[in-house]
Scaffold this motif. Structure first.
Motif, PDB file in Angstrom:
ATOM      1  N   THR A 181       0.672  -1.260  -0.013  1.00  0.00           N
ATOM      2  CA  THR A 181       0.086  -0.165  -0.053  1.00  0.00           C
ATOM      3  C   THR A 181       0.953   1.387  -0.026  1.00  0.00           C
ATOM      4  OG1 THR A 181      -1.555  -1.201   1.387  1.00  0.00           O
ATOM      5  CG2 THR A 181      -1.963   1.145   1.098  1.00  0.00           C
ATOM      6  N   VAL A 182       1.683   1.259   0.938  1.00  0.00           N
ATOM      7  CA  VAL A 182       2.726   2.453   0.863  1.00  0.00           C
ATOM      8  C   VAL A 182       3.278   2.767  -0.142  1.00  0.00           C
ATOM      9  CG1 VAL A 182       4.725   3.272   2.289  1.00  0.00           C
ATOM     10  CG2 VAL A 182       2.867   2.395   3.700  1.00  0.00           C
ATOM     11  N   LEU A 183       4.166   1.648  -0.673  1.00  0.00           N
ATOM     12  CA  LEU A 183       4.977   1.921  -1.708  1.00  0.00           C
ATOM     13  C   LEU A 183       3.936   2.323  -3.217  1.00  0.00           C
ATOM     14  CD1 LEU A 183       7.330  -0.951  -1.063  1.00  0.00           C
ATOM     15  CD2 LEU A 183       7.847   1.320  -0.841  1.00  0.00           C
ATOM     16  N   ALA A 184       3.016   1.726  -3.223  1.00  0.00           N
ATOM     17  CA  ALA A 184       2.123   2.029  -4.312  1.00  0.00           C
ATOM     18  C   ALA A 184       1.714   3.310  -4.505  1.00  0.00           C
ATOM     19  CB  ALA A 184       0.996   0.962  -4.368  1.00  0.00           C
ATOM     20  N   GLN A 185       1.283   3.734  -3.461  1.00  0.00           N
ATOM     21  CA  GLN A 185       0.582   5.077  -3.023  1.00  0.00           C
ATOM     22  C   GLN A 185       1.552   6.251  -3.249  1.00  0.00           C
ATOM     23  OE1 GLN A 185      -2.003   5.612   0.230  1.00  0.00           O
ATOM     24  NE2 GLN A 185      -3.057   3.770  -0.087  1.00  0.00           N
ATOM     25  N   LEU A 186       2.914   6.002  -2.851  1.00  0.00           N
ATOM     26  CA  LEU A 186       3.963   6.767  -3.112  1.00  0.00           C
ATOM     27  C   LEU A 186       4.273   6.885  -4.339  1.00  0.00           C
ATOM     28  CD1 LEU A 186       6.494   6.593  -0.156  1.00  0.00           C
ATOM     29  CD2 LEU A 186       5.470   8.591  -0.797  1.00  0.00           C
ATOM     30  N   GLY A 187       4.528   5.836  -5.044  1.00  0.00           N
ATOM     31  CA  GLY A 187       5.078   5.702  -6.358  1.00  0.00           C
ATOM     32  C   GLY A 187       4.157   5.977  -7.662  1.00  0.00           C
ATOM     33  N   TYR A 188       3.078   5.792  -7.384  1.00  0.00           N
ATOM     34  CA  TYR A 188       2.000   5.788  -8.459  1.00  0.00           C
ATOM     35  C   TYR A 188       0.696   6.724  -7.979  1.00  0.00           C
ATOM     36  CZ  TYR A 188       3.505   1.373 -10.351  1.00  0.00           C
ATOM     37  OH  TYR A 188       4.278   0.356 -10.896  1.00  0.00           O
ATOM     38  N   GLU A 189       0.319   7.514  -9.192  1.00  0.00           N
ATOM     39  CA  GLU A 189      -0.844   8.140  -8.993  1.00  0.00           C
ATOM     40  C   GLU A 189      -2.058   6.890  -9.275  1.00  0.00           C
ATOM     41  OE1 GLU A 189      -3.652  11.149 -11.567  1.00  0.00           O
ATOM     42  OE2 GLU A 189      -1.668  11.348 -11.521  1.00  0.00           O
ATOM     43  N   ILE A 190      -2.853   6.624  -8.489  1.00  0.00           N
ATOM     44  CA  ILE A 190      -3.729   5.418  -8.775  1.00  0.00           C
ATOM     45  C   ILE A 190      -5.343   6.050  -8.852  1.00  0.00           C
ATOM     46  CG2 ILE A 190      -4.642   3.337  -7.589  1.00  0.00           C
ATOM     47  CD1 ILE A 190      -2.338   3.576  -5.593  1.00  0.00           C
ATOM     48  N   GLU A 191      -5.827   5.421 -10.105  1.00  0.00           N
ATOM     49  CA  GLU A 191      -6.974   5.875 -10.513  1.00  0.00           C
ATOM     50  C   GLU A 191      -7.827   4.800 -11.071  1.00  0.00           C
ATOM     51  OE1 GLU A 191      -9.172   8.647 -13.923  1.00  0.00           O
ATOM     52  OE2 GLU A 191      -6.823   8.280 -14.001  1.00  0.00           O
ATOM     53  N   LEU A 192      -9.144   4.485 -10.289  1.00  0.00           N
ATOM     54  CA  LEU A 192      -9.941   3.476 -10.582  1.00  0.00           C
ATOM     55  C   LEU A 192     -10.842   3.847 -11.544  1.00  0.00           C
ATOM     56  CD1 LEU A 192     -11.167   0.700  -9.907  1.00  0.00           C
ATOM     57  CD2 LEU A 192     -13.106   2.245  -8.497  1.00  0.00           C
ATOM     58  N   LEU A 193     -10.666   3.295 -12.961  1.00  0.00           N
ATOM     59  CA  LEU A 193     -11.212   3.674 -14.159  1.00  0.00           C
ATOM     60  C   LEU A 193     -12.632   2.779 -14.044  1.00  0.00           C
ATOM     61  CD1 LEU A 193      -8.305   3.211 -16.679  1.00  0.00           C
ATOM     62  CD2 LEU A 193      -9.083   5.196 -15.391  1.00  0.00           C
ATOM     63  N   HIS A 194     -12.667   1.611 -13.892  1.00  0.00           N
ATOM     64  CA  HIS A 194     -14.029   0.734 -13.683  1.00  0.00           C
ATOM     65  C   HIS A 194     -13.856  -0.415 -13.001  1.00  0.00           C
ATOM     66  CE1 HIS A 194     -17.716  -0.508 -15.749  1.00  0.00           C
ATOM     67  NE2 HIS A 194     -17.066  -1.727 -16.154  1.00  0.00           N
ATOM     68  N   LYS A 195     -15.228  -0.751 -12.514  1.00  0.00           N
ATOM     69  CA  LYS A 195     -15.144  -2.102 -11.723  1.00  0.00           C
ATOM     70  C   LYS A 195     -16.116  -3.046 -12.510  1.00  0.00           C
ATOM     71  CE  LYS A 195     -15.668  -2.110  -7.257  1.00  0.00           C
ATOM     72  NZ  LYS A 195     -16.216  -1.623  -5.849  1.00  0.00           N
ATOM     73  N   GLU A 196     -16.012  -4.134 -12.751  1.00  0.00           N
ATOM     74  CA  GLU A 196     -16.550  -5.285 -13.422  1.00  0.00           C
ATOM     75  C   GLU A 196     -16.777  -6.314 -12.689  1.00  0.00           C
ATOM     76  OE1 GLU A 196     -18.927  -5.988 -16.923  1.00  0.00           O
ATOM     77  OE2 GLU A 196     -17.997  -4.123 -16.389  1.00  0.00           O
ATOM     78  N   PRO A 197     -17.892  -6.919 -12.612  1.00  0.00           N
ATOM     79  CA  PRO A 197     -18.235  -8.317 -11.887  1.00  0.00           C
ATOM     80  C   PRO A 197     -17.510  -9.241 -12.742  1.00  0.00           C
ATOM     81  CG  PRO A 197     -20.298  -7.326 -12.392  1.00  0.00           C
ATOM     82  CD  PRO A 197     -19.214  -6.458 -13.123  1.00  0.00           C
ATOM     83  N   TRP A 198     -17.130 -10.438 -11.912  1.00  0.00           N
ATOM     84  CA  TRP A 198     -16.390 -11.576 -12.437  1.00  0.00           C
ATOM     85  C   TRP A 198     -16.940 -12.158 -13.487  1.00  0.00           C
ATOM     86  CZ3 TRP A 198     -11.510 -12.426 -10.868  1.00  0.00           C
ATOM     87  CH2 TRP A 198     -10.959 -11.991  -9.679  1.00  0.00           C
ATOM     88  N   SER A 199     -18.550 -12.101 -13.439  1.00  0.00           N
ATOM     89  CA  SER A 199     -19.213 -13.042 -14.382  1.00  0.00           C
ATOM     90  C   SER A 199     -19.109 -12.301 -15.721  1.00  0.00           C
ATOM     91  CB  SER A 199     -20.774 -12.655 -14.045  1.00  0.00           C
ATOM     92  OG  SER A 199     -21.195 -11.404 -13.756  1.00  0.00           O
ATOM     93  N   SER A 200     -18.809 -11.177 -15.910  1.00  0.00           N
ATOM     94  CA  SER A 200     -18.475 -10.421 -17.156  1.00  0.00           C
ATOM     95  C   SER A 200     -17.299 -11.359 -17.820  1.00  0.00           C
ATOM     96  CB  SER A 200     -18.314  -9.042 -17.135  1.00  0.00           C
ATOM     97  OG  SER A 200     -19.626  -8.339 -16.587  1.00  0.00           O
ATOM     98  N   PHE A 201     -16.496 -11.980 -17.507  1.00  0.00           N
ATOM     99  CA  PHE A 201     -15.326 -12.608 -17.939  1.00  0.00           C
ATOM    100  C   PHE A 201     -15.360 -14.171 -18.251  1.00  0.00           C
ATOM    101  CE2 PHE A 201     -14.130  -8.623 -15.737  1.00  0.00           C
ATOM    102  CZ  PHE A 201     -13.171  -8.322 -16.566  1.00  0.00           C
ATOM    103  N   ALA A 202     -15.112 -14.505 -19.419  1.00  0.00           N
ATOM    104  CA  ALA A 202     -15.085 -15.958 -19.701  1.00  0.00           C
ATOM    105  C   ALA A 202     -13.669 -16.362 -19.427  1.00  0.00           C
ATOM    106  CB  ALA A 202     -15.505 -16.042 -21.202  1.00  0.00           C
ATOM    107  N   THR A 203     -13.495 -17.681 -19.528  1.00  0.00           N
ATOM    108  CA  THR A 203     -12.346 -18.249 -19.081  1.00  0.00           C
ATOM    109  C   THR A 203     -11.879 -19.399 -20.141  1.00  0.00           C
ATOM    110  OG1 THR A 203     -11.096 -19.553 -17.425  1.00  0.00           O
ATOM    111  CG2 THR A 203     -13.275 -19.864 -17.709  1.00  0.00           C
ATOM    112  N   ASN A 204     -10.626 -19.491 -20.327  1.00  0.00           N
ATOM    113  CA  ASN A 204     -10.127 -20.464 -21.241  1.00  0.00           C
ATOM    114  C   ASN A 204      -9.840 -22.019 -20.299  1.00  0.00           C
ATOM    115  OD1 ASN A 204      -7.783 -19.855 -19.703  1.00  0.00           O
ATOM    116  ND2 ASN A 204      -6.445 -19.873 -21.860  1.00  0.00           N
ATOM    117  N   LEU A 205     -10.442 -22.061 -19.168  1.00  0.00           N
ATOM    118  CA  LEU A 205     -10.126 -23.509 -18.366  1.00  0.00           C
ATOM    119  C   LEU A 205     -11.216 -24.304 -19.054  1.00  0.00           C
ATOM    120  CD1 LEU A 205     -10.174 -22.131 -14.707  1.00  0.00           C
ATOM    121  CD2 LEU A 205      -8.182 -22.800 -16.206  1.00  0.00           C
ATOM    122  N   LYS A 206     -10.632 -25.787 -19.187  1.00  0.00           N
ATOM    123  CA  LYS A 206     -11.362 -26.637 -19.767  1.00  0.00           C
ATOM    124  C   LYS A 206     -12.890 -26.789 -19.038  1.00  0.00           C
ATOM    125  CE  LYS A 206      -7.462 -29.295 -21.395  1.00  0.00           C
ATOM    126  NZ  LYS A 206      -6.846 -30.610 -21.533  1.00  0.00           N
TER     127      LYS A 206
END
Length: 327
Positions: A181-206
């Motif tokens: 947390t500390v290192l990321a907040q110091l090093g990056y400007e952190i911007e949340l662009l979008h939140k998407e439910p897991w269900s919107s993603f497919a997978t290539n698992l068999k």
């Protein structure tokens, strides 16, 4: 690996274009594009895309797409998270060097303090070893190594809601406010662009299942598209790429016992004048490690750099061991 469903493509395209002007869009490095659902949407939005794909089946299909376009897409056999491994000798794909990659893309290095970023990166971070991958990027950024030799490369990453919550946690939250947390907040400007439910993603698992990481402490119901832009003023004062690894491990060691007092930690580093130091920094003597703000850690490190009692060799072995692990 997670694969975005077609209905998500328009949202991602809009998020990545946010803040950009009209006309041709900058070069975008997309890693693990899979079947190219998001790739096609980005191309339609005017981005020039370099696709870094390690799966041979996906690679062949992407090459067919590349051949149908007039130079807007370039496909490279490689793995973004196997850039610049420590292994000696010639690299065997999908491992590759960032120097060769940037040369192929035609991207030149720019100064760290330059206003514009030299490259934008986009992709879905694989869930296995997700934390390890975030740490590896953080190390490279602080040390200005790998892709960050070319300047403040901007990352646009889908990461788990759990990791996003940790990256943006506030001091005092001892269970989620961490060294990362500390290192990321110091090093990056952190911007949340979008939140998407897991269900919107497919997978290539068999079996077609989604390998959703379980979480008890924080919600983990979404993948979060997060923009991480390195801070222009990161390397001011006493923090430099040459001593950044020492700073990283000072922070990591501080969170070995996050509720311990700062004075106790300083005493463990054989610092005799800790009371005087904390008074000068206006940090309370009884402050716990998890109550310090990211900026406090940077000020503390810079003050320690000027102290005759502080030896960087305290962290030397840990620096070497962890660097090997990250690679």
């Amino acid at each position: 690996r997670f694969i975005a469903c077609p209905q998500l493509a328009r949202t991602v395209r809009r998020c990545l274009k946010r803040g950009a002007g009209p006309g041709p869009q900058p070069l975008l490095l997309e890693f693990a594009p899979g079947p190219g659902i998001l790739t096609r949407s980005l191309l339609d939005a005017g981005f020039r895309v370099v696709a870094l794909e390690s799966n041979s089946d996906f690679f062949t299909d992407l090459q067919s797409l590349e051949n149908s376009l007039d130079g807007q897409l370039k496909v490279i056999h490689g793995d973004f998270f196997r850039l610049d491994p420590l292994a000696k000798g010639a690299l065997k794909p999908p491992a590759l060097s960032s120097d060769k990659l940037f040369e192929t893309m035609g991207v030149a290095a720019v100064p760290w303090r330059a206003a514009d970023v030299p490259l934008k990166v986009f992709g879905i971070v694989p869930q296995p070893l997700e934390r390890n991958r975030l740490w590896r990027l953080l190390f490279a950024m602080y040390e200005c190594s790998s892709i960050y030799r070319y300047g403040r490369v901007e990352l646009n990453l889908f990461i788990s809601e759990k990791e996003y919550t940790i990256l943006t946690a506030k001091p005092g939250k001892s269970k989620i406010y961490q060294a990362l947390t500390v290192l990321a907040q110091l090093g990056y400007e952190i911007e949340l662009l979008h939140k998407e439910p897991w269900s919107s993603f497919a997978t290539n698992l068999k079996n077609g299942a989604l390998a959703i990481p379980k979480s008890v402490q924080v919600p983990n119901d979404h993948l979060c598209l997060v923009r991480l832009t390195p801070q222009q003023n990161l390397f001011t004062g006493g923090l430099k790429p040459s001593n950044a690894s020492t700073f990283i491990f000072m922070v990591k060691q501080s969170f070995a016992k996050p509720k311990s007092r700062l004075t106790d930690r300083l005493n463990s580093w054989s610092l005799d004048n800790s009371d005087t130091l904390l008074k000068a920094l206006e940090i309370p003597k009884n402050a716990a490690m998890c109550n310090l703000y990211p900026e406090d850690y940077k000020r503390l490190f810079e003050a320690l750099q000027n102290s005759d009692m502080f030896a960087e060799t305290l962290f030397h072995d840990e620096v070497l061991a962890s660097t090997r692990t990250m690679n």
